[in-house]
Design a protein around this motif. Structure first.
Motif, short mmCIF file in Angstrom:
data_model
loop_
_atom_site.label_atom_id
_atom_site.label_comp_id
_atom_site.label_asym_id
_atom_site.label_seq_id
_atom_site.Cartn_x
_atom_site.Cartn_y
_atom_site.Cartn_z
N HIS A 1 38.54 49.04 37.76
CA HIS A 1 37.73 50.00 37.01
C HIS A 1 36.25 49.80 37.26
O HIS A 1 35.49 50.77 37.34
CB HIS A 1 38.03 49.87 35.52
CG HIS A 1 37.19 50.75 34.65
ND1 HIS A 1 37.12 52.13 34.82
CD2 HIS A 1 36.35 50.47 33.61
CE1 HIS A 1 36.29 52.65 33.93
NE2 HIS A 1 35.81 51.66 33.19
N HIS A 2 35.81 48.57 37.40
CA HIS A 2 34.39 48.34 37.66
C HIS A 2 34.00 48.76 39.07
O HIS A 2 32.84 49.10 39.31
CB HIS A 2 34.04 46.87 37.41
CG HIS A 2 33.78 46.55 35.97
ND1 HIS A 2 32.53 46.31 35.47
CD2 HIS A 2 34.63 46.48 34.91
CE1 HIS A 2 32.61 46.09 34.17
NE2 HIS A 2 33.88 46.18 33.81
N LYS A 3 34.94 48.75 40.00
CA LYS A 3 34.67 49.24 41.34
C LYS A 3 34.67 50.77 41.37
O LYS A 3 33.84 51.39 42.04
CB LYS A 3 35.72 48.71 42.32
CG LYS A 3 35.54 49.19 43.76
CD LYS A 3 34.24 48.69 44.36
CE LYS A 3 34.10 49.10 45.82
NZ LYS A 3 32.85 48.59 46.43
N LEU A 4 35.61 51.36 40.65
CA LEU A 4 35.78 52.82 40.65
C LEU A 4 35.73 53.32 39.20
O LEU A 4 36.75 53.70 38.62
CB LEU A 4 37.12 53.19 41.29
CG LEU A 4 37.30 52.78 42.75
CD1 LEU A 4 38.76 52.84 43.16
CD2 LEU A 4 36.45 53.66 43.66
N PHE B 1 38.42 43.69 44.48
CA PHE B 1 37.09 44.02 44.98
C PHE B 1 36.07 42.98 44.55
O PHE B 1 36.21 42.36 43.50
CB PHE B 1 36.65 45.40 44.45
CG PHE B 1 37.64 46.50 44.66
CD1 PHE B 1 37.80 47.08 45.91
CD2 PHE B 1 38.42 46.96 43.61
CE1 PHE B 1 38.70 48.11 46.11
CE2 PHE B 1 39.33 47.98 43.80
CZ PHE B 1 39.48 48.55 45.05
N ASP B 2 35.04 42.84 45.37
CA ASP B 2 33.90 42.03 44.99
C ASP B 2 32.88 42.95 44.35
O ASP B 2 32.18 43.70 45.03
CB ASP B 2 33.30 41.34 46.23
CG ASP B 2 32.10 40.45 45.88
OD1 ASP B 2 31.80 40.32 44.68
OD2 ASP B 2 31.47 39.91 46.81
N ASN B 3 32.78 42.90 43.03
CA ASN B 3 31.91 43.80 42.27
C ASN B 3 30.62 43.13 41.82
O ASN B 3 29.88 43.69 41.01
CB ASN B 3 32.65 44.33 41.04
CG ASN B 3 33.85 45.18 41.41
OD1 ASN B 3 33.86 45.83 42.45
ND2 ASN B 3 34.87 45.17 40.56
N ASN B 4 30.37 41.92 42.29
CA ASN B 4 29.21 41.14 41.85
C ASN B 4 29.25 40.86 40.35
O ASN B 4 28.21 40.76 39.69
CB ASN B 4 27.90 41.86 42.22
CG ASN B 4 27.72 41.98 43.72
OD1 ASN B 4 27.95 41.02 44.47
ND2 ASN B 4 27.34 43.17 44.18
#
Length: 254
Positions: A205-208, A180-183
């Motif tokens: 984990h940072h996405k979800l 994912f691209d989580n910035n």
């Protein structure tokens, strides 16, 4: 053989309480448990981490800050603002101590909703406790070590909790792939995270952040998830309902 068994037991037991109790429960409240089990796992955290015991309160606050400020200058432990893993660990220690000893007041959004046991927290943070655990490790090695090099493992016992955190935060934000691209610069470092119990699926984990199973792809294995699933089936914990739509959109994006 006794030394290697002791090291592996300490490594994985300390790792379990960090990912299960400090991270997924204290910081994220991914599941609930009754007061008895909350105290039982709190005590297990103290025993498992020993000389490197981490306060569930301080851990939760720092971790929530990490998600809010991921890989920015306000991130308590981003590897991108430190020269090496040791300076990152020292920076994290300073922030942790300031929060833990109430030298700074955390933002309201990061505070609250974590387990509290003042007596055990005071004991775990005391020099008496930390030194006593350290002495116990040394005595075990004196009794059972058969080679000189085995004593080189002792520093890992002394700093087991911070070592786990350093591996996760350094590797999980520098090395690996992204679903994912989580910035931010979060990465998934392993397909089967046998080393840190699922913690190195940082990008997932940072996405979800509220997903209990840190693996997203079918081939991403989070070893802690089956344990959590079993504890839920045994009614020791209770998993919170999954927000299916959000997870479905994230899987499609992956």
């Amino acid at each position: 053989m006794a030394i290697l068994i002791f090291f592996l037991v300490h490594w994985y037991l300390s790792l379990f309480v960090q990912t299960f109790y400090l991270h997924r429960y204290s910081a994220h409240k991914m599941f609930t448990m009754n007061p008895f089990w909350e105290k039982a796992f709190y005590l297990l955290t103290y025993v498992a981490q020993g000389s490197s015991f981490l306060s569930p309160r301080a851990y939760a606050i720092l971790h929530r800050m990490h998600h809010a400020f991921s890989d920015t200058e306000k991130d308590p432990h981003s590897p991108h603002f430190s020269n090496n893993a040791f300076t990152m660990m020292w920076k994290t220690k300073e922030i942790y101590n300031n929060v833990h000893k109430n030298r700074v007041e955390p933002e309201r959004r990061f505070d609250g909703d974590y387990p509290v046991w003042p007596a055990l927290e005071k004991l775990g943070d005391s020099y008496y406790s930390r030194i006593s655990w350290g002495v116990a490790y040394v005595l075990f090695y004196i009794a059972f070590a058969t080679q000189w090099w085995m004593f080189l493992l002792l520093p890992f016992h002394f700093l087991m909790g911070p070592v786990h955190g350093a591996i996760v935060n350094w590797s999980g934000h520098k090395y690996g792939y992204q679903n994912f691209d989580n910035n931010d610069k979060s990465r998934n470092s392993l397909f089967f995270d046998f080393l840190t119990g699922g913690e190195l699926f940082q990008n997932n984990h940072h996405k979800l952040p509220n997903r209990v199973n840190f693996g997203v792809k079918w081939w991403e294995v989070d070893p802690t998830w089956p344990v959590i699933w079993t504890l839920n089936k045994l009614s020791i914990i209770k998993l919170k309902p999954v927000k299916a739509k959000a997870e479905k959109r994230a899987k499609v994006a992956a």
